[in-house]
Design an enzyme around this catalytic site. Structure first.
Site, PDB file in Angstrom:
ATOM      1  N   ASN A 147      -8.539  11.780  17.455  1.00  0.00           N
ATOM      2  CA  ASN A 147      -9.221  13.080  17.573  1.00  0.00           C
ATOM      3  C   ASN A 147      -9.991  13.384  16.295  1.00  0.00           C
ATOM      4  O   ASN A 147      -9.998  12.582  15.366  1.00  0.00           O
ATOM      5  CB  ASN A 147      -8.206  14.185  17.902  1.00  0.00           C
ATOM      6  CG  ASN A 147      -7.140  14.267  16.832  1.00  0.00           C
ATOM      7  OD1 ASN A 147      -7.432  14.559  15.681  1.00  0.00           O
ATOM      8  ND2 ASN A 147      -5.889  13.981  17.206  1.00  0.00           N
TER       9      ASN A 147
ATOM     10  N   ASP B 258      -1.276  13.975  22.151  1.00  0.00           N
ATOM     11  CA  ASP B 258      -0.329  14.413  23.179  1.00  0.00           C
ATOM     12  C   ASP B 258       0.078  13.248  24.074  1.00  0.00           C
ATOM     13  O   ASP B 258       1.179  13.230  24.612  1.00  0.00           O
ATOM     14  CB  ASP B 258      -0.950  15.528  24.017  1.00  0.00           C
ATOM     15  CG  ASP B 258      -1.104  16.800  23.199  1.00  0.00           C
ATOM     16  OD1 ASP B 258      -0.184  17.090  22.403  1.00  0.00           O
ATOM     17  OD2 ASP B 258      -2.144  17.479  23.321  1.00  0.00           O
TER      18      ASP B 258
ATOM     19  N   ASP C   5       7.032  15.428  20.941  1.00  0.00           N
ATOM     20  CA  ASP C   5       6.545  16.603  20.211  1.00  0.00           C
ATOM     21  C   ASP C   5       7.351  16.722  18.914  1.00  0.00           C
ATOM     22  O   ASP C   5       8.512  17.117  18.919  1.00  0.00           O
ATOM     23  CB  ASP C   5       6.678  17.866  21.069  1.00  0.00           C
ATOM     24  CG  ASP C   5       5.925  19.033  20.435  1.00  0.00           C
ATOM     25  OD1 ASP C   5       6.090  19.256  19.217  1.00  0.00           O
ATOM     26  OD2 ASP C   5       5.154  19.697  21.156  1.00  0.00           O
TER      27      ASP C   5
ATOM     28  N   LYS D  50       8.226  26.606  21.490  1.00  0.00           N
ATOM     29  CA  LYS D  50       8.706  25.582  20.548  1.00  0.00           C
ATOM     30  C   LYS D  50       9.734  26.153  19.571  1.00  0.00           C
ATOM     31  O   LYS D  50      10.183  25.450  18.666  1.00  0.00           O
ATOM     32  CB  LYS D  50       7.527  24.960  19.783  1.00  0.00           C
ATOM     33  CG  LYS D  50       6.491  24.267  20.687  1.00  0.00           C
ATOM     34  CD  LYS D  50       5.555  23.357  19.915  1.00  0.00           C
ATOM     35  CE  LYS D  50       4.414  22.868  20.781  1.00  0.00           C
ATOM     36  NZ  LYS D  50       3.680  21.732  20.209  1.00  0.00           N
TER      37      LYS D  50
HETATM   38  O1  C5P Z   1       1.199  22.050  21.796  1.00  0.00           O
HETATM   39  P1  C5P Z   1       0.181  21.725  20.766  1.00  0.00           P
HETATM   40  O2  C5P Z   1      -0.067  20.246  20.630  1.00  0.00           O
HETATM   41  O3  C5P Z   1      -1.103  22.494  20.843  1.00  0.00           O
HETATM   42  O4  C5P Z   1       0.868  22.230  19.420  1.00  0.00           O
HETATM   43  C1  C5P Z   1       0.271  22.065  18.193  1.00  0.00           C
HETATM   44  C2  C5P Z   1       1.334  22.005  17.131  1.00  0.00           C
HETATM   45  O5  C5P Z   1       2.346  21.080  17.509  1.00  0.00           O
HETATM   46  C3  C5P Z   1       0.787  21.493  15.806  1.00  0.00           C
HETATM   47  O6  C5P Z   1       1.541  22.106  14.779  1.00  0.00           O
HETATM   48  C4  C5P Z   1       1.081  19.981  15.884  1.00  0.00           C
HETATM   49  O7  C5P Z   1       1.210  19.426  14.588  1.00  0.00           O
HETATM   50  C5  C5P Z   1       2.385  19.962  16.643  1.00  0.00           C
HETATM   51  N1  C5P Z   1       2.559  18.779  17.484  1.00  0.00           N
HETATM   52  C6  C5P Z   1       3.530  17.841  17.168  1.00  0.00           C
HETATM   53  N2  C5P Z   1       3.737  16.758  17.976  1.00  0.00           N
HETATM   54  C7  C5P Z   1       2.988  16.574  19.080  1.00  0.00           C
HETATM   55  C8  C5P Z   1       1.997  17.506  19.428  1.00  0.00           C
HETATM   56  C9  C5P Z   1       1.803  18.597  18.603  1.00  0.00           C
HETATM   57  O8  C5P Z   1       4.185  17.998  16.135  1.00  0.00           O
HETATM   58  N3  C5P Z   1       3.206  15.501  19.831  1.00  0.00           N
END
Ligand code: C5P
Length: 411
Positions: free
Chosen positions: A207, A276, A303, A338
């Site tokens: 990304n 993701d 996550d 979360k």
């Molecule tokens: O749910 P989303 O991806 O938008 O959430 C963003 C937050 O979650 C950010 O702080 C990102 O660093 C963390 N994140 C993570 N592991 C993932 C996806 C997101 O730590 N696989």
């Protein structure tokens, strides 16, 4: 800590008052020594006001020498820091010439010397300057930076003086002390940058994250005296001084590295743009094109943020929400889902967010929020760390907050 702060004649001298403040916030005593050309860029009056001490600039100033001679000054220093350091002062130190007070102190001191170079990128890359840098490093002189980016001359390249926070953090590390700060004695783990999810040996999914926000946050935490572990995806940024950096590629690697680093952490800040989804299988050989279309099967990545927040001994946990729409609504949803202590919501799109030097953000927590208007990511990172520290101590016990010395004459 006693610091002789040498200021030489570069445009970055305009950052010197801020540097003095950052050093004093950490409890340092500063004696400024300016060269004649530095006075073309910043006034002694301003520097005297922020440092709280008369400026020294002239080797032949009888009154000042009688009060504290250049030899006494060289002995008084725990560190001699020159910021900005021009190509000229580097050359003079290499040659051993000492035509002025600053270079005389450099010859006469037994304290560590650190230089924060600042100059046009062509001057920095000139073989003469690079040879001088190598000699200085061989002699044990610490070269702090320079950073890469846009320069005062309007060009891009290596030669920018590092930000005052980063210089302050390095200088305190040189003497083994982190100095005073809001996060003194605290361990902070930060994730930053994108991840790369391999498709085959030559291709990957990633990304637009540059890592600038996470690197800024890690530096700002280190500048507040924290022990910082920065877990970084692949980025094109200089290593911030004064912290431990662990480099990873994929979301899986970042997950493992984070859970190894998180033991004993007080604060976790997930600024990384973690993928993701990743390809369900990585091909061993380069995938050949055959058909008009192809389908990639993807699997959810772990996550990292939610997994840290769910730990029994979870640190104070801060997430980021980069959104293109419904910013506050989506961010509050993530805060709750979360189980975070705080979330930093920022808009991403063509004109904001990723791969830029500035950013705006709204920080949300259970029962409150605070917005920060657009500013440099360095400035925003400093504000975010101050807010995080305030809430961390409110939740984890204000009695554990370090007492900071008050700087009374310059606020
Ligand atoms: O749910 P989303 O991806 O938008 O959430 C963003 C937050 O979650 C950010 O702080 C990102 O660093 C963390 N994140 C993570 N592991 C993932 C996806 C997101 O730590 N696989």
């Amino acid at each position: 800590m006693n610091i002789v702060l040498g200021i030489t004649g570069g445009i970055a001298a305009y950052k010197a008052p801020d540097l003095v403040r950052r050093l004093r916030e950490r409890g340092a005593e500063i004696q400024i020594v300016m060269t004649a050309s530095a006075e073309e860029f910043v006034t002694g009056t301003a520097l005297q006001a922020v440092s709280g001490k008369p400026i020294r600039s002239n080797l032949w100033d009888k009154e000042a020498e009688a009060a504290m001679s250049h030899i006494e000054l060289a002995r008084w220093a725990d560190v001699v820091l020159i910021a900005p350091a021009t190509a000229e002062v580097m050359a003079r130190i290499v040659s051993g010439a000492a035509p002025d007070l600053l270079t005389t102190i450099c010859l006469a001191t037994e304290a560590p010397i650190a230089l924060a170079p600042a100059m046009n990128h062509v001057m920095w890359n000139n073989p003469a300057t690079q040879a001088n840098r190598a000699v200085l490093e061989e002699r044990g002189i610490h070269i702090v930076g320079p950073g890469i980016g846009s320069q005062a001359c309007g060009e891009e390249g290596a030669g920018r003086m590092l930000e005052p926070d980063a210089i302050a953090a390095t200088v305190f590390n040189l003497t083994g002390g982190k100095g005073q700060g809001l996060l003194e004695g605290r361990k902070v783990v930060v994730t930053a940058g994108p991840t790369r999810e391999a498709i085959d040996p030559v291709r990957y999914i990633t990304n637009r994250s540059s890592g600038k926000m996470g690197y800024g946050i890690a530096s700002a935490a280190a500048a507040q005296g924290a022990d910082v572990v920065l877990i970084s995806g692949p980025v094109n940024l200089p290593e911030p001084p004064g912290l431990e950096i662990i480099r990873v590629e994929s979301a899986k690697d970042m997950f493992v590295a984070t859970h190894e680093a998180i033991r004993g952490a007080d604060i976790f800040i997930a600024a990384a743009a973690v993928a993701d989804y990743r390809p369900s299988a990585i091909a061993n050989q380069k995938i050949k094109k055959h058909d008009e279309s192809m389908t990639l099967q993807l699997t959810r990545c772990p996550d990292i943020l939610a997994s840290v927040a769910a730990l029994d001994a979870a640190p104070f946990t801060i997430g980021f929400a980069a959104e293109t729409e419904k910013l506050a609504e989506y961010a509050r949803g993530k805060l709750e889902k979360k189980k975070l202590d705080m979330i930093v919501a920022n808009r991403v799109g063509q004109d904001c967010g990723f791969d830029r030097d500035d950013n705006a953000a709204t920080v949300l927590w259970n029962g409150g929020e605070r917005s920060f208007p657009t500013s440099s990511k360095v400035e925003l990172a400093r504000n975010l760390i101050e807010l995080a520290a305030e809430h961390f101590y409110a939740v984890r016990g204000p009695e554990t907050q370090p007492r900071l010395s008050i700087i009374s004459n310059n606020d």
